[in-house]
Motif scaffolding. Structure first.
Motif, PDB file in Angstrom:
ATOM      1  N   ALA A   1       7.612   7.529 -10.558  1.00 31.33           N
ATOM      2  CA  ALA A   1       6.896   7.375 -11.624  1.00 31.33           C
ATOM      3  C   ALA A   1       5.404   7.470 -11.671  1.00 31.33           C
ATOM      4  O   ALA A   1       4.608   6.984 -11.057  1.00 31.33           O
ATOM      5  CB  ALA A   1       6.886   5.568 -11.743  1.00 31.33           C
ATOM      6  N   PRO A   2       4.897   8.371 -12.516  1.00 33.82           N
ATOM      7  CA  PRO A   2       3.315   8.963 -12.365  1.00 33.82           C
ATOM      8  C   PRO A   2       2.537   7.681 -13.014  1.00 33.82           C
ATOM      9  O   PRO A   2       1.132   7.701 -12.767  1.00 33.82           O
ATOM     10  CB  PRO A   2       3.307   9.883 -13.690  1.00 33.82           C
ATOM     11  N   ASP A   3       2.875   6.467 -13.582  1.00 34.08           N
ATOM     12  CA  ASP A   3       2.162   5.388 -14.209  1.00 34.08           C
ATOM     13  C   ASP A   3       2.252   4.251 -13.278  1.00 34.08           C
ATOM     14  O   ASP A   3       1.896   3.201 -13.591  1.00 34.08           O
ATOM     15  CB  ASP A   3       2.604   5.197 -15.460  1.00 34.08           C
ATOM     16  N   ALA A   4       3.007   4.270 -12.454  1.00 29.05           N
ATOM     17  CA  ALA A   4       3.173   3.147 -11.341  1.00 29.05           C
ATOM     18  C   ALA A   4       1.727   2.734 -10.570  1.00 29.05           C
ATOM     19  O   ALA A   4       2.043   3.160  -9.174  1.00 29.05           O
ATOM     20  CB  ALA A   4       4.355   3.437 -10.470  1.00 29.05           C
ATOM     21  N   VAL A   5       0.874   2.534 -11.106  1.00 24.74           N
ATOM     22  CA  VAL A   5      -0.314   2.014 -10.540  1.00 24.74           C
ATOM     23  C   VAL A   5      -0.089   0.631  -9.681  1.00 24.74           C
ATOM     24  O   VAL A   5       0.494  -0.257 -10.224  1.00 24.74           O
ATOM     25  CB  VAL A   5      -1.380   1.897 -11.469  1.00 24.74           C
ATOM     26  N   THR A   6      -0.631   0.970  -8.422  1.00 28.88           N
ATOM     27  CA  THR A   6      -0.632  -0.414  -7.477  1.00 28.88           C
ATOM     28  C   THR A   6      -1.518  -1.240  -7.695  1.00 28.88           C
ATOM     29  O   THR A   6      -2.616  -1.040  -7.719  1.00 28.88           O
ATOM     30  CB  THR A   6      -0.383   0.091  -6.204  1.00 28.88           C
ATOM     31  N   THR A   7      -1.172  -2.570  -8.197  1.00 19.25           N
ATOM     32  CA  THR A   7      -1.986  -3.862  -8.509  1.00 19.25           C
ATOM     33  C   THR A   7      -1.865  -4.528  -7.200  1.00 19.25           C
ATOM     34  O   THR A   7      -0.668  -4.421  -6.718  1.00 19.25           O
ATOM     35  CB  THR A   7      -1.714  -4.392  -9.499  1.00 19.25           C
ATOM     36  N   GLY A   8      -2.786  -5.655  -6.931  1.00 23.96           N
ATOM     37  CA  GLY A   8      -2.579  -6.337  -5.967  1.00 23.96           C
ATOM     38  C   GLY A   8      -2.857  -5.928  -4.458  1.00 23.96           C
ATOM     39  O   GLY A   8      -2.678  -6.472  -3.350  1.00 23.96           O
ATOM     40  N   ASP A   9      -3.665  -4.630  -4.309  1.00 21.90           N
ATOM     41  CA  ASP A   9      -3.618  -4.278  -3.183  1.00 21.90           C
ATOM     42  C   ASP A   9      -4.986  -4.537  -2.675  1.00 21.90           C
ATOM     43  O   ASP A   9      -6.167  -4.785  -3.339  1.00 21.90           O
ATOM     44  CB  ASP A   9      -3.735  -2.557  -3.181  1.00 21.90           C
ATOM     45  N   TYR A  10      -5.123  -4.618  -1.125  1.00 22.89           N
ATOM     46  CA  TYR A  10      -6.463  -4.858  -0.466  1.00 22.89           C
ATOM     47  C   TYR A  10      -7.599  -4.341  -0.713  1.00 22.89           C
ATOM     48  O   TYR A  10      -8.813  -4.547  -0.930  1.00 22.89           O
ATOM     49  CB  TYR A  10      -6.237  -5.282   0.912  1.00 22.89           C
ATOM     50  N   HIS A  11      -7.307  -2.926  -0.912  1.00 27.16           N
ATOM     51  CA  HIS A  11      -8.486  -1.777  -0.852  1.00 27.16           C
ATOM     52  C   HIS A  11      -8.308  -1.002  -2.194  1.00 27.16           C
ATOM     53  O   HIS A  11      -9.605  -0.655  -2.674  1.00 27.16           O
ATOM     54  CB  HIS A  11      -8.253  -0.619   0.100  1.00 27.16           C
ATOM     55  N   LEU A  12      -7.442  -0.782  -2.882  1.00 23.99           N
ATOM     56  CA  LEU A  12      -7.397   0.183  -3.918  1.00 23.99           C
ATOM     57  C   LEU A  12      -8.520   0.022  -5.124  1.00 23.99           C
ATOM     58  O   LEU A  12      -9.051   0.823  -5.367  1.00 23.99           O
ATOM     59  CB  LEU A  12      -5.989   0.303  -4.502  1.00 23.99           C
ATOM     60  N   PRO A  13      -8.566  -1.381  -5.549  1.00 19.36           N
ATOM     61  CA  PRO A  13      -9.394  -1.704  -6.567  1.00 19.36           C
ATOM     62  C   PRO A  13     -10.786  -1.224  -6.314  1.00 19.36           C
ATOM     63  O   PRO A  13     -11.579  -0.568  -6.973  1.00 19.36           O
ATOM     64  CB  PRO A  13      -9.298  -3.209  -7.027  1.00 19.36           C
ATOM     65  N   GLY A  14     -11.354  -1.455  -5.102  1.00 21.72           N
ATOM     66  CA  GLY A  14     -12.592  -1.077  -4.761  1.00 21.72           C
ATOM     67  C   GLY A  14     -12.913   0.567  -4.447  1.00 21.72           C
ATOM     68  O   GLY A  14     -13.772   1.035  -4.852  1.00 21.72           O
ATOM     69  N   ILE A  15     -11.725   1.068  -3.906  1.00 23.88           N
ATOM     70  CA  ILE A  15     -11.755   2.521  -3.835  1.00 23.88           C
ATOM     71  C   ILE A  15     -11.754   3.318  -5.196  1.00 23.88           C
ATOM     72  O   ILE A  15     -12.840   4.096  -5.646  1.00 23.88           O
ATOM     73  CB  ILE A  15     -10.587   3.197  -3.248  1.00 23.88           C
ATOM     74  N   VAL A  16     -10.850   2.915  -6.240  1.00 20.59           N
ATOM     75  CA  VAL A  16     -11.155   3.339  -7.798  1.00 20.59           C
ATOM     76  C   VAL A  16     -12.474   3.036  -8.193  1.00 20.59           C
ATOM     77  O   VAL A  16     -13.058   3.894  -9.034  1.00 20.59           O
ATOM     78  CB  VAL A  16      -9.998   2.672  -8.454  1.00 20.59           C
ATOM     79  N   GLY A  17     -12.873   1.884  -8.072  1.00 24.18           N
ATOM     80  CA  GLY A  17     -14.137   1.433  -8.618  1.00 24.18           C
ATOM     81  C   GLY A  17     -15.383   2.083  -8.247  1.00 24.18           C
ATOM     82  O   GLY A  17     -16.081   2.567  -9.118  1.00 24.18           O
ATOM     83  N   HIS A  18     -15.367   2.412  -6.906  1.00 24.32           N
ATOM     84  CA  HIS A  18     -16.487   3.084  -6.440  1.00 24.32           C
ATOM     85  C   HIS A  18     -16.286   4.655  -6.837  1.00 24.32           C
ATOM     86  O   HIS A  18     -17.411   5.267  -7.063  1.00 24.32           O
ATOM     87  CB  HIS A  18     -16.392   3.186  -4.872  1.00 24.32           C
ATOM     88  N   ALA A  19     -15.134   5.281  -6.852  1.00 21.58           N
ATOM     89  CA  ALA A  19     -14.897   6.602  -7.232  1.00 21.58           C
ATOM     90  C   ALA A  19     -15.493   6.849  -8.755  1.00 21.58           C
ATOM     91  O   ALA A  19     -15.977   7.797  -9.088  1.00 21.58           O
ATOM     92  CB  ALA A  19     -13.748   7.112  -6.923  1.00 21.58           C
ATOM     93  N   LEU A  20     -14.770   5.951  -9.438  1.00 18.11           N
ATOM     94  CA  LEU A  20     -15.290   6.309 -10.941  1.00 18.11           C
ATOM     95  C   LEU A  20     -16.492   5.681 -11.730  1.00 18.11           C
ATOM     96  O   LEU A  20     -16.606   6.029 -12.714  1.00 18.11           O
ATOM     97  CB  LEU A  20     -13.894   5.625 -11.681  1.00 18.11           C
ATOM     98  N   ALA A  21     -16.971   4.610 -10.794  1.00 19.22           N
ATOM     99  CA  ALA A  21     -17.987   3.661 -11.614  1.00 19.22           C
ATOM    100  C   ALA A  21     -19.116   3.108 -10.519  1.00 19.22           C
ATOM    101  O   ALA A  21     -19.989   2.533 -11.189  1.00 19.22           O
ATOM    102  CB  ALA A  21     -17.300   2.609 -12.643  1.00 19.22           C
ATOM    103  N   ASP A  22     -18.972   3.495  -9.445  1.00 19.93           N
ATOM    104  CA  ASP A  22     -19.840   3.324  -8.310  1.00 19.93           C
ATOM    105  C   ASP A  22     -19.655   1.730  -8.385  1.00 19.93           C
ATOM    106  O   ASP A  22     -21.011   1.073  -8.102  1.00 19.93           O
ATOM    107  CB  ASP A  22     -21.327   3.758  -8.723  1.00 19.93           C
ATOM    108  N   GLU A  23     -18.578   1.220  -8.315  1.00 16.49           N
ATOM    109  CA  GLU A  23     -18.558  -0.371  -8.616  1.00 16.49           C
ATOM    110  C   GLU A  23     -17.581  -0.798  -7.301  1.00 16.49           C
ATOM    111  O   GLU A  23     -16.479  -0.604  -7.244  1.00 16.49           O
ATOM    112  CB  GLU A  23     -18.127  -0.904  -9.895  1.00 16.49           C
ATOM    113  N   ARG A  24     -18.265  -0.942  -6.169  1.00 15.53           N
ATOM    114  CA  ARG A  24     -17.194  -1.119  -5.022  1.00 15.53           C
ATOM    115  C   ARG A  24     -16.587  -2.592  -4.709  1.00 15.53           C
ATOM    116  O   ARG A  24     -15.714  -2.401  -4.029  1.00 15.53           O
ATOM    117  CB  ARG A  24     -18.274  -0.832  -3.749  1.00 15.53           C
ATOM    118  N   ASN A  25     -16.676  -3.507  -5.674  1.00 17.20           N
ATOM    119  CA  ASN A  25     -16.370  -4.761  -5.538  1.00 17.20           C
ATOM    120  C   ASN A  25     -15.544  -4.905  -6.751  1.00 17.20           C
ATOM    121  O   ASN A  25     -15.126  -5.928  -7.284  1.00 17.20           O
ATOM    122  CB  ASN A  25     -17.322  -5.745  -5.824  1.00 17.20           C
TER     123      ASN A  25
END
Length: 338
Positions: free
Chosen positions: A268-292
């Motif tokens: 599933a190409p759209d099965a984004v993982t929510t509820g993860d301990y690390h992923l939101p911060g990684i995505v935020g840092h990579a796309l908008a420099d928002e590590r939190n």
């Protein structure tokens, strides 16, 4: 009346009996060994075997999966036709060669192209961030796999709930080696095992879950899943929203677990993982420099990639741009010592 701490076989309500023994010297099937089956397949474009099949590995010691230095991948699994072992060779002259053993050999080879991402469409992804454009450029062989098997990804995903990967990988390794069966084919040196069937999972004693470091919440969820194993496996043939809803009908399975499972079983190409301990911060840092960044902010940042959000997160992780650490690592627990 039995006391509160009276020994019991499992939380399945089944009568007490001895744990199923694992006999290393007993073949998986009776009768003479079946000759291996082979197949070749030509990928429709750039192809990286390790990138494609890498998500199936649950740690370096995964008893169901091996990546060898020569680029060969071995996979042991339980198919609808029975146990099977698949060996896939890295592309040679643009072709991929595969060999399979066991009752599930034909099933595995029939679905080899699907497993290796033949049904995936990398061109459907249009990067809108420079980082993602560069990641795709440097990883042109990434394709999203599809196993067509739900339980083999669902059970280890349940074991990974709310614990470190070290703890989860250890539990998976111990339980599969103890209650699984040796994989068919020339796998003795690799130590490959096929994971237990649903009935065997249901018979794992409560103290063995504890010894493997699995708490009651997670083991109870596994027991609920294996009781409806057929209904779970049906999700492999459903579209993502319906498959997600099917899995989450089982108490203990939420969006994190369903996404982690369907990324592998359904491709599933759209099965984004929510509820993860690390992923939101990684995505935020990579796309908008928002590590939190939290889940809500992560989904906002991934909105331009609707329909391809899982691919976007894979590319972000492959880019090597992670969130800077600002605190201690999550400390592994060990309930087996309690």
């Amino acid at each position: 009346m039995a006391g509160r701490f009276a020994p019991r076989t499992a939380r399945s309500g089944l009568p007490r009996q001895a744990p199923p023994a694992v006999r290393e010297d007993v073949p998986v099937t009776s009768g003479p060994p079946r000759a291996p089956l082979t197949r070749e397949w030509t990928p429709p474009g750039p192809f990286d075997l390790r990138l494609v099949l890498g998500p199936l590995r649950r740690g370096a010691g995964d008893p169901t999966f091996r990546m060898l230095p020569d680029g060969t991948v071995w996979r042991a699994t339980r198919t609808p036709a029975g146990p099977g072992t698949l060996r896939v060779r890295a592309a040679v002259s643009g072709r991929v060669g595969a060999t399979a053993w066991g009752p599930g050999a034909e099933w595995l080879l029939d679905r080899l192209p699907e497993l290796l991402g033949d049904g995936d469409d990398p061109d459907a992804f249009a990067p809108r961030h420079r980082l993602l454009a560069l990641a795709r450029h440097h990883r042109p062989g990434l394709r999203l796999l599809r196993t067509g098997l739900v339980l083999e990804s669902l059970i280890p995903s349940i074991l990974e709930q709310k614990v470190t990967t070290t703890e989860a990988y250890r539990a998976w390794r111990l339980l599969v080696r103890r209650y699984g069966t040796p994989a068919p084919g020339p796998t003795a040196e690799l130590g490959l095992h096929v994971m237990p069937d649903p009935r065997t999972w249901a018979l794992v004693p409560s103290w063995e879950w504890h010894r493997a470091g699995v708490d009651a919440k997670r083991s109870d969820t596994v027991l609920r899943v294996v009781r409806v194993a057929h209904r779970m496996e049906e999700a492999a043939g459903m579209e993502f929203p319906e498959a997600k809803a099917r899995l989450e009908l089982v108490p203990g399975i939420g969006p994190w677990t369903s996404a982690e499972t369907l990324q592998r079983s359904n491709g599933a190409p759209d099965a984004v993982t929510t509820g993860d301990y690390h992923l939101p911060g990684i995505v935020g840092h990579a796309l908008a420099d928002e590590r939190n960044a939290d889940d809500t902010r992560m989904l906002e940042l991934l909105a331009p990639y609707a329909g391809q959000r899982h691919r976007a997160t894979r590319l972000i992780l492959l880019s090597g741009v992670g969130r800077p650490r600002r605190g201690p690592r999550m400390t592994p627990g060990d309930i087996a010592r309690l």
